[in-house]
Design a protein around this motif. Sequence first.
Motif, mmCIF file in Angstrom:
data_model
loop_
_atom_site.group_PDB
_atom_site.id
_atom_site.type_symbol
_atom_site.label_atom_id
_atom_site.label_comp_id
_atom_site.label_asym_id
_atom_site.label_seq_id
_atom_site.Cartn_x
_atom_site.Cartn_y
_atom_site.Cartn_z
ATOM 1 N N ASN A 458 0.807 -1.229 0.000
ATOM 2 C CA ASN A 458 0.000 0.000 0.000
ATOM 3 C C ASN A 458 0.840 1.278 0.000
ATOM 4 O O ASN A 458 0.343 2.344 0.345
ATOM 5 C CB ASN A 458 -0.956 0.039 1.206
ATOM 6 C CG ASN A 458 -1.968 -1.089 1.148
ATOM 7 O OD1 ASN A 458 -2.500 -1.384 0.076
ATOM 8 N ND2 ASN A 458 -2.228 -1.721 2.281
ATOM 9 N N LYS A 459 2.097 1.169 -0.365
ATOM 10 C CA LYS A 459 2.944 2.354 -0.425
ATOM 11 C C LYS A 459 3.556 2.462 -1.816
ATOM 12 O O LYS A 459 4.028 1.465 -2.377
ATOM 13 C CB LYS A 459 4.045 2.287 0.630
ATOM 14 C CG LYS A 459 4.916 3.540 0.666
ATOM 15 C CD LYS A 459 5.919 3.499 1.805
ATOM 16 C CE LYS A 459 6.749 4.783 1.812
ATOM 17 N NZ LYS A 459 7.710 4.828 2.941
ATOM 18 N N GLU A 460 3.498 3.663 -2.369
ATOM 19 C CA GLU A 460 4.054 3.911 -3.691
ATOM 20 C C GLU A 460 5.559 4.176 -3.585
ATOM 21 O O GLU A 460 5.999 5.016 -2.804
ATOM 22 C CB GLU A 460 3.370 5.107 -4.340
ATOM 23 C CG GLU A 460 1.913 4.877 -4.717
ATOM 24 C CD GLU A 460 1.766 3.968 -5.928
ATOM 25 O OE1 GLU A 460 2.678 3.978 -6.784
ATOM 26 O OE2 GLU A 460 0.749 3.245 -6.011
ATOM 27 N N PHE A 461 6.325 3.453 -4.413
ATOM 28 C CA PHE A 461 7.766 3.675 -4.503
ATOM 29 C C PHE A 461 8.080 4.115 -5.933
ATOM 30 O O PHE A 461 7.778 3.391 -6.898
ATOM 31 C CB PHE A 461 8.542 2.399 -4.174
ATOM 32 C CG PHE A 461 8.608 2.075 -2.711
ATOM 33 C CD1 PHE A 461 9.689 2.482 -1.938
ATOM 34 C CD2 PHE A 461 7.575 1.364 -2.095
ATOM 35 C CE1 PHE A 461 9.753 2.181 -0.588
ATOM 36 C CE2 PHE A 461 7.626 1.059 -0.749
ATOM 37 C CZ PHE A 461 8.729 1.474 0.010
ATOM 38 N N ASP A 462 8.665 5.310 -6.059
ATOM 39 C CA ASP A 462 9.080 5.788 -7.380
ATOM 40 C C ASP A 462 10.380 5.096 -7.775
ATOM 41 O O ASP A 462 11.345 5.083 -7.000
ATOM 42 C CB ASP A 462 9.290 7.301 -7.361
ATOM 43 C CG ASP A 462 8.004 8.060 -7.069
ATOM 44 O OD1 ASP A 462 6.933 7.574 -7.489
ATOM 45 O OD2 ASP A 462 8.080 9.120 -6.408
#
Length: 686
Positions: A458-462
């Motif tokens: 549930n966490k966005e990593f660029d």
Amino acid sequence: MFFDLVKKNSKRNRKENGMFFVSLIVSIIAFYIILSLENQDVIIFLKEMESDAINRLLLLTPVLYAVSLFILFFLVYFAGKYQLERRSHELGMYLMLGMRRKKLFSMLLVEEIWNSILSLLIGIPIAIFISEMISMITARVVGIGIIGHRFSFSIGAVLWTVVGFFIIRLVALLILSGSTAKKDIDKLISQSQDKKHKVHNKLFTTIKLLLGIAFLFIAYGLSINGYAWQSIKSMGITLVLGIGGTFLIFHGMVVLFEIILKNRKNKNGLEVFTFRQLQENVFYKSNSLAISSLLVLIALCCFGYGISVTFNSSSKNEHVLDYTFTGDEKEIKKELNKFEIKDYINEVFDVKVGDLYHEGDDLNEEVDFSVEKLIDTIKKEKESKDKESLLNSLGNFTEPFLFSLSGYNNILKAAGKEPIKLKDNQAALFNGLEFSFGNSAEIINNALKKNISVEIENKEFDLVDKLYQDNIVADSSIHIIYAFIVPDKQFDILTRGDSTSYWNATLKDHVVKDKGLMQSIRHVNQLLDKTSLEYESYLQNMGRQLFYTVAASYTTIYLAVIFLIIANTVIGVQFLMQQQNTSRRYQTMVRIGCDYSRLRKSARKQIKWYFSLPILVAAIGSIFGIRGLFSGIATSAMKGNISELMIIAVPTVIILCVIEFSYMISVMKMSDKQIYELMDIKRNDN
């Protein structure tokens, strides 16, 4: 008196047929090199790490030896047949002067033994020298030469070379001399008669030519697209089409000569005679030319493949790490302080590897992870042959491995590269180099430049705009297709502290400089073996790569040499035999006023065409054949590097075609001599 005659005849035969004599010497050299393979430095070195694989490779040596003997028998047979036919008048005169047939056979046998002994006395020392040079150069190229070269003379290789060589020469002599000795004296003395002219159906011959071309195109297509390698049945179909197509092309080639002859505007001099001779040669010897072309094709494919594999070895795996240890940090460092090991290696550093934390013991639990944005972006990239395979690979990327940033940066530092800088919401994509293929890395790099992000728990990593493919261990203790490099803090959160540490080390620069890489690693390995540490070294990685190089390049190049020798000798001998059989035509040309230079020029033009036809067909086919080999029996790393391999293979084929010119020159000189003798006979008759 008898032995003086033997020596005189032997010397004359070697002088008149130098090409055949040199071919036999090269065959002896090839025999010894392949038979003495197990005594070379590289093989001795590889036995330490790849003993089972090397033993299996050495088991192929007797097979290669037996196949080579079988093939070389035909070379000896054809060349011997030409020599005896050339000496037919001489042998008939011996019988007329009272020599018994048994003594004639004994004379031929002793001549053969004497020439064989001379061939071996010349070939064996050259073979030993070349074998030593190959051993030293190969060892030096891969970094093993400094471990101490040992003279690798092999008595067994010499004995088997001598035995095999004598067997094929004596068997061929028994067959040929037996048939010669049974001939009536008048047949031996009489001049060779022209064969009865054959006729052919022009339409049927043209159909055969077109069918042959079509069959070859289909065979090459099946080989390149991989169909030929799917099963024994598909390979059989491909081989039947390829071999059948080659024979059909040479059977139909006589039509091309008729078209060339009909459309030539300048028919002065001996143009018509030259092309009629050539047309008849190709017409009568179409099967021999087809076989020779197939042999040259095999040789060119083996050479191209073997040389490419040699140049490609180690090209993908960059050497950075020398050792990888597993276990407790304190225990590792404690053991490394023993036996002066710390004097040889730099400080160890760890790379943490883990996967997403699973609740409880349920490893089948689905994790919150998605690379859909990356896949969607790649789908928009331009179409390529590797794009679909890459999408399938990423489609199976359902659970990520994670690397700690600090550990990976230590690897980059050891390699002299810039470290990765990541924020808490950033990650870098890793792709195992051994699982990279074609231009897949280029496709991924292009996609990463478009601000891709992935979702992990549930966490966005660029994702940063660069793909990383550095080895994280010295050899093969871990195989990961895709992973993400994340900051240490995020690594601990995502893995919940459940990870594995791989402790890496490199040799100190002054140690490598003083002793060399291979010797240094071997020495440290001996010290490490006295400890309780579990480790792997770059030596094992090097050994595995080197084995593939030796297995592919040594065997294919050896076979290429054998096939090339046989093909060229068969082509040359067949032409000279045909020229001998049509000697009355040349004598007729002399009677009507044709001089030596014009006949010589005519014969040389015939030789150029006669050699060029099978070589041209083989050279064109070898480009497709080599490409087919890369599609079918190349490693995964090589399949991802096919364009570079072809860049190496194509010049190799061109160089070999240039070498073919030397054979052509040798046959031309023998032809000149044969025509000169015919001219001399006519002058004496007048």
